[in-house]
Design a protein around this motif. Structure first.
Motif, PDB file in Angstrom:
ATOM      1  N   TRP A   6      46.971  36.852  51.079  1.00 24.69           N
ATOM      2  CA  TRP A   6      48.064  37.260  51.927  1.00 24.69           C
ATOM      3  C   TRP A   6      47.822  38.910  52.212  1.00 24.69           C
ATOM      4  CZ3 TRP A   6      52.821  34.974  53.920  1.00 24.69           C
ATOM      5  CH2 TRP A   6      52.919  33.710  53.545  1.00 24.69           C
ATOM      6  N   GLU A   7      48.327  39.217  53.200  1.00 19.58           N
ATOM      7  CA  GLU A   7      48.436  40.572  53.430  1.00 19.58           C
ATOM      8  C   GLU A   7      50.020  40.919  53.270  1.00 19.58           C
ATOM      9  OE1 GLU A   7      48.029  44.329  56.387  1.00 19.58           O
ATOM     10  OE2 GLU A   7      47.057  42.675  56.809  1.00 19.58           O
ATOM     11  N   VAL A   8      50.451  41.782  52.152  1.00 20.24           N
ATOM     12  CA  VAL A   8      51.936  41.864  52.118  1.00 20.24           C
ATOM     13  C   VAL A   8      52.460  43.389  52.291  1.00 20.24           C
ATOM     14  CG1 VAL A   8      52.005  40.049  50.151  1.00 20.24           C
ATOM     15  CG2 VAL A   8      51.428  42.456  49.507  1.00 20.24           C
ATOM     16  N   ALA A   9      53.651  43.559  52.407  1.00 17.86           N
ATOM     17  CA  ALA A   9      54.243  44.866  52.740  1.00 17.86           C
ATOM     18  C   ALA A   9      53.690  45.800  51.749  1.00 17.86           C
ATOM     19  CB  ALA A   9      55.763  44.776  52.667  1.00 17.86           C
ATOM     20  N   PRO A  10      53.632  46.962  52.328  1.00 17.81           N
ATOM     21  CA  PRO A  10      53.026  47.947  51.259  1.00 17.81           C
ATOM     22  C   PRO A  10      54.098  48.395  50.180  1.00 17.81           C
ATOM     23  CG  PRO A  10      52.691  48.686  53.458  1.00 17.81           C
ATOM     24  CD  PRO A  10      53.423  47.379  53.524  1.00 17.81           C
ATOM     25  N   GLU A  11      55.417  48.258  50.303  1.00 23.94           N
ATOM     26  CA  GLU A  11      56.274  48.612  49.294  1.00 23.94           C
ATOM     27  C   GLU A  11      56.455  47.495  47.983  1.00 23.94           C
ATOM     28  OE1 GLU A  11      58.506  46.731  52.740  1.00 23.94           O
ATOM     29  OE2 GLU A  11      56.923  48.433  52.498  1.00 23.94           O
ATOM     30  N   LYS A  12      55.681  46.395  48.443  1.00 19.69           N
ATOM     31  CA  LYS A  12      55.484  45.121  47.381  1.00 19.69           C
ATOM     32  C   LYS A  12      54.310  45.051  46.622  1.00 19.69           C
ATOM     33  CE  LYS A  12      58.752  42.511  50.296  1.00 19.69           C
ATOM     34  NZ  LYS A  12      59.125  40.879  50.984  1.00 19.69           N
ATOM     35  N   HIS A  13      53.386  45.719  47.367  1.00 20.06           N
ATOM     36  CA  HIS A  13      52.037  45.755  46.664  1.00 20.06           C
ATOM     37  C   HIS A  13      51.857  46.481  45.573  1.00 20.06           C
ATOM     38  CE1 HIS A  13      47.521  46.461  47.046  1.00 20.06           C
ATOM     39  NE2 HIS A  13      47.447  45.130  46.761  1.00 20.06           N
ATOM     40  N   LYS A  14      51.375  46.028  44.512  1.00 20.66           N
ATOM     41  CA  LYS A  14      51.075  47.059  43.287  1.00 20.66           C
ATOM     42  C   LYS A  14      49.526  46.596  42.850  1.00 20.66           C
ATOM     43  CE  LYS A  14      55.773  45.803  41.658  1.00 20.66           C
ATOM     44  NZ  LYS A  14      56.553  45.219  40.848  1.00 20.66           N
ATOM     45  N   PRO A  15      48.868  47.542  43.442  1.00 17.73           N
ATOM     46  CA  PRO A  15      47.421  47.760  43.096  1.00 17.73           C
ATOM     47  C   PRO A  15      46.779  47.130  41.671  1.00 17.73           C
ATOM     48  CG  PRO A  15      47.800  49.240  44.751  1.00 17.73           C
ATOM     49  CD  PRO A  15      49.219  48.893  44.253  1.00 17.73           C
ATOM     50  N   GLY A  16      45.842  46.423  41.522  1.00 15.17           N
ATOM     51  CA  GLY A  16      45.522  46.175  40.158  1.00 15.17           C
ATOM     52  C   GLY A  16      46.449  45.110  39.274  1.00 15.17           C
ATOM     53  N   LEU A  17      47.718  44.700  39.739  1.00 14.55           N
ATOM     54  CA  LEU A  17      48.761  43.879  38.925  1.00 14.55           C
ATOM     55  C   LEU A  17      47.936  42.442  38.772  1.00 14.55           C
ATOM     56  CD1 LEU A  17      51.120  43.575  37.423  1.00 14.55           C
ATOM     57  CD2 LEU A  17      52.300  43.001  39.589  1.00 14.55           C
ATOM     58  N   VAL A  18      47.986  42.050  37.714  1.00 13.81           N
ATOM     59  CA  VAL A  18      47.373  40.669  37.264  1.00 13.81           C
ATOM     60  C   VAL A  18      48.555  39.771  36.823  1.00 13.81           C
ATOM     61  CG1 VAL A  18      45.946  39.129  36.168  1.00 13.81           C
ATOM     62  CG2 VAL A  18      45.184  41.279  37.090  1.00 13.81           C
ATOM     63  N   VAL A  19      49.003  38.809  37.250  1.00 12.05           N
ATOM     64  CA  VAL A  19      50.054  38.038  37.180  1.00 12.05           C
ATOM     65  C   VAL A  19      49.653  36.507  36.942  1.00 12.05           C
ATOM     66  CG1 VAL A  19      52.393  36.898  37.463  1.00 12.05           C
ATOM     67  CG2 VAL A  19      51.861  39.434  38.144  1.00 12.05           C
ATOM     68  N   HIS A  20      49.914  35.923  35.493  1.00 12.94           N
ATOM     69  CA  HIS A  20      49.648  34.499  35.342  1.00 12.94           C
ATOM     70  C   HIS A  20      50.929  33.866  34.936  1.00 12.94           C
ATOM     71  CE1 HIS A  20      45.463  36.015  34.567  1.00 12.94           C
ATOM     72  NE2 HIS A  20      45.287  34.983  35.416  1.00 12.94           N
ATOM     73  N   ALA A  21      51.146  32.512  35.199  1.00 11.60           N
ATOM     74  CA  ALA A  21      52.326  31.913  34.819  1.00 11.60           C
ATOM     75  C   ALA A  21      51.936  30.373  34.642  1.00 11.60           C
ATOM     76  CB  ALA A  21      53.417  31.964  36.077  1.00 11.60           C
ATOM     77  N   VAL A  22      52.792  29.776  33.940  1.00 11.60           N
ATOM     78  CA  VAL A  22      52.644  28.261  33.515  1.00 11.60           C
ATOM     79  C   VAL A  22      54.224  27.713  33.838  1.00 11.60           C
ATOM     80  CG1 VAL A  22      51.008  28.403  31.820  1.00 11.60           C
ATOM     81  CG2 VAL A  22      53.385  28.797  31.169  1.00 11.60           C
ATOM     82  N   GLY A  23      54.292  26.376  34.045  1.00 13.25           N
ATOM     83  CA  GLY A  23      55.818  25.736  34.142  1.00 13.25           C
ATOM     84  C   GLY A  23      55.662  25.267  35.523  1.00 13.25           C
ATOM     85  N   HIS A  24      56.853  25.473  36.282  1.00 15.45           N
ATOM     86  CA  HIS A  24      57.497  25.338  37.607  1.00 15.45           C
ATOM     87  C   HIS A  24      56.083  25.528  38.582  1.00 15.45           C
ATOM     88  CE1 HIS A  24      59.727  24.560  41.080  1.00 15.45           C
ATOM     89  NE2 HIS A  24      59.187  25.533  41.597  1.00 15.45           N
ATOM     90  N   PRO A  25      55.766  24.501  39.266  1.00 13.54           N
ATOM     91  CA  PRO A  25      56.474  23.305  39.569  1.00 13.54           C
ATOM     92  C   PRO A  25      55.795  22.089  38.962  1.00 13.54           C
ATOM     93  CG  PRO A  25      54.817  23.673  41.530  1.00 13.54           C
ATOM     94  CD  PRO A  25      54.662  24.746  40.593  1.00 13.54           C
ATOM     95  N   LEU A  26      54.784  22.351  38.186  1.00 17.32           N
ATOM     96  CA  LEU A  26      54.216  20.867  37.467  1.00 17.32           C
ATOM     97  C   LEU A  26      55.196  20.276  36.474  1.00 17.32           C
ATOM     98  CD1 LEU A  26      50.597  22.684  37.285  1.00 17.32           C
ATOM     99  CD2 LEU A  26      51.792  21.163  39.010  1.00 17.32           C
TER     100      LEU A  26
END
Length: 547
Positions: free
Chosen positions: A215-235
């Protein structure tokens, strides 16, 4: 056409092998030829990976990469890492596992990166032929691999030659490296012919399907280099998997859901699970007002160290995900794939310059060097993490064991957990499982399948023999539909398999091969192993540019 080294697949493993081989030629003053064939329309067109690159192998292969202005890797260093457990409405921040700390890594588009690797290979004299699919392995008089036959062009659905017919090429070589990626069709054939899994005592390979968007997101929401991982929902609690959000350069965000293919409920719809994940407030807030640029899907190997087959065979070797070198807890396999290609190239070069011409090359030195490499050590250390989630205690049991193995045992447990079943053996009958309901897409954050397929730019010549074949055309109607409620319509992320009403009023399986993303999920998950994935005409399939 004859070459000294033939590489099938222009991904990170195949291109690293080609580059390393040519580097050795230059260092040792040898004039040896290298050819790389790639089934995609161009290098990178079939490459998809949610990728935070660990540059270990890249540093070894091309130490000057940081000074190369054309290299896309160094554009976005990883700046922060976060790990969450997601409920249906909230994200609970958890401590980062050691494997998910990304200092020194880079958020990349792997399709962009392999294009750059392709250019580096060509600068060294490697011949790369995109749009040529390896259709079958050719064998020499002694049974050794002698090369690869590419697909014919211009054959109609009826099997007859069209005016545009061109005979496929016979590409022979002293050594053939299979770098097709996960579940490569030639690699599967070679493993079976030479008994490579049995020779190594390898456990069943297990797989996951990764669905991804950029995606291309709004500049104010973009955090260059942020890496997010998650488990759980929806599985569900008993399905292994997770999600990722990687902030790339230029206000782009790569995001996706990875679902292990040993899930048991045949009602699980993997594309819809991905859409459901995007409805989570933590994700939807990021995407609101943004633009989805591309969609795709690909399977990945999750078996790890205990599922690696024997790597060398007479006349060649397996490299990269053709063998399965993904480090599952790290969610990284590019660095290990690249290193395997480099090791295979070194073994091939040494064999060509030391073994007598005219005899099948022995690449067993590749196997030896691999077992003493940092790749084998890394995979051995993490070998028990993935199978711990299949012990019956679900996600929390797996997390608890993983903490024990990581922090207390430090990967040196005196046991190795087993993968007891292949993924296709795991489905329960539909009558024993609860159906799953999915909301309609909103067209803003969630999308229907056809809209997503358009963004993958997948395309195949319609008038060609189907590359997805049923060994027994009647088996889906007598087993898959009545027992499992037609699961192929739900595990395929591209709408290839569709149950339609026939003239007799009964349900029939229709195969829309032109939709295929080349993910290989059908070849893996079909409960009767009745689907055979073969290569279509070269150049067909998705056309990824930023994946």
């Amino acid at each position: 056409m004859h070459f000294d080294l033939l590489v099938v697949g222009a991904g990170p493993a195949g291109l690293s092998a080609a580059i390393r081989f040519k580097q050795l030629c230059k260092e040792k003053g040898q004039d040896l030829s290298v050819c790389v064939i790639e089934k995609g329309s161009e290098v990178g067109a079939h490459i998809l990976s949610g990728n935070v690159l660990q540059p270990t192998a890249l540093e070894e292969l091309l130490p000057e990469w940081r000074d190369d202005a054309d290299c896309p890797v160094h554009r976005q260093p990883a700046t922060a890492s976060r790990f969450y457990y997601m409920t249906s409405k909230f994200g609970v921040r958890l401590p980062n596992p050691p494997q998910m700390k990304h200092k020194g890594n880079f958020v990349i588009s792997l399709s962009e990166t392999v294009r750059w690797l392709g250019r580096k290979a060509e600068e060294l004299g490697v011949e790369i032929f995109p749009g040529f699919a390896g259709a079958k392995v050719m064998y020499g008089p002694g049974g050794e691999v002698h090369g690869v036959q590419t697909n014919d062009f211009g054959v109609g659905k009826d099997g007859k030659r069209k005016d545009s017919f061109q005979l496929g090429m016979a590409l022979t070589a002293r050594a053939t490296l299979l770098a097709e990626g996960c579940r490569g069709s030639l690699s599967q054939a070679v493993m079976k012919r030479f008994g490579l899994r049995e020779k190594a005592g390898a456990q069943p390979q297990t797989y996951a399907l990764g669905l991804k968007e950029v995606w291309e997101v709004a500049p104010e929401k973009h955090k260059p280099g942020l890496v997010v991982h998650a488990v759980g929902h929806p599985l569900p609690w008993d399905v292994y998997g997770g999600s990722f959000i990687y902030h790339m350069p230029d206000n782009r965000v790569a995001l996706g859901l990875v679902v292990a293919l040993d899930y048991r409920n045949p009602h699980l719809n993997l594309f819809q699970e991905f859409q459901q994940w995007k409805r989570h407030p933590m994700v939807s807030r990021l995407l609101e007002g943004g633009t989805c640029l591309q969609y795709g899907a690909r399977t990945l190997n999750e078996g790890g160290w205990q599922s690696i087959p024997s790597l060398a065979f007479p006349g060649g070797a397996l490299v990269g995900d053709s063998a399965g070198f993904l480090n599952v807890p790290k969610i990284k396999g590019t660095h290990t794939a690249m290193k395997s290609g480099m090791l295979a190239a070194e073994a091939a070069f040494n064999a060509m310059t030391s073994q007598p011409a005219g005899k099948p090359l022995d690449l067993s030195a590749y196997e030896t060097s691999f077992k003493s490499s940092w790749v084998d050590q890394e995979l051995f250390r993490e070998r028990n993490i993935r199978p711990s989630f299949s012990l019956g205690a679900g996600i929390w049991g797996g997390i608890a064991y993983s903490a024990l193995d990581t922090y207390l045992l430090r990967g040196q447990a005196p046991w190795t957990l087993r993968h007891r079943y292949a993924d296709h053996e795991r489905l329960k009958p539909a009558a024993e499982c609860a159906p799953r309901e999915y909301p309609k897409p909103d067209g803003q954050i969630t999308f229907d399948l056809n809209t997503s397929l358009f963004r993958s730019q997948t395309n195949h010549e319609h008038d060609q023999p189907p590359h997805l074949r049923l060994v027994n055309p009647k088996l889906p109607e007598v087993v898959n539909l009545p027992v499992y409620d037609g699961p192929e319509a739900r595990y395929c992320p591209a709408g290839v398999y569709e149950w339609v009403t026939g003239e007799d009023g009964g349900k029939q399986l229709q195969i829309n091969a032109q939709n295929c993303l080349h993910c290989k999920a059908c070849d893996i998950k079909d409960p009767t192993q009745n689907i055979r994935w073969t290569v279509p005409e070269g150049g067909g399939g998705p056309s990824y540019t930023v994946m």
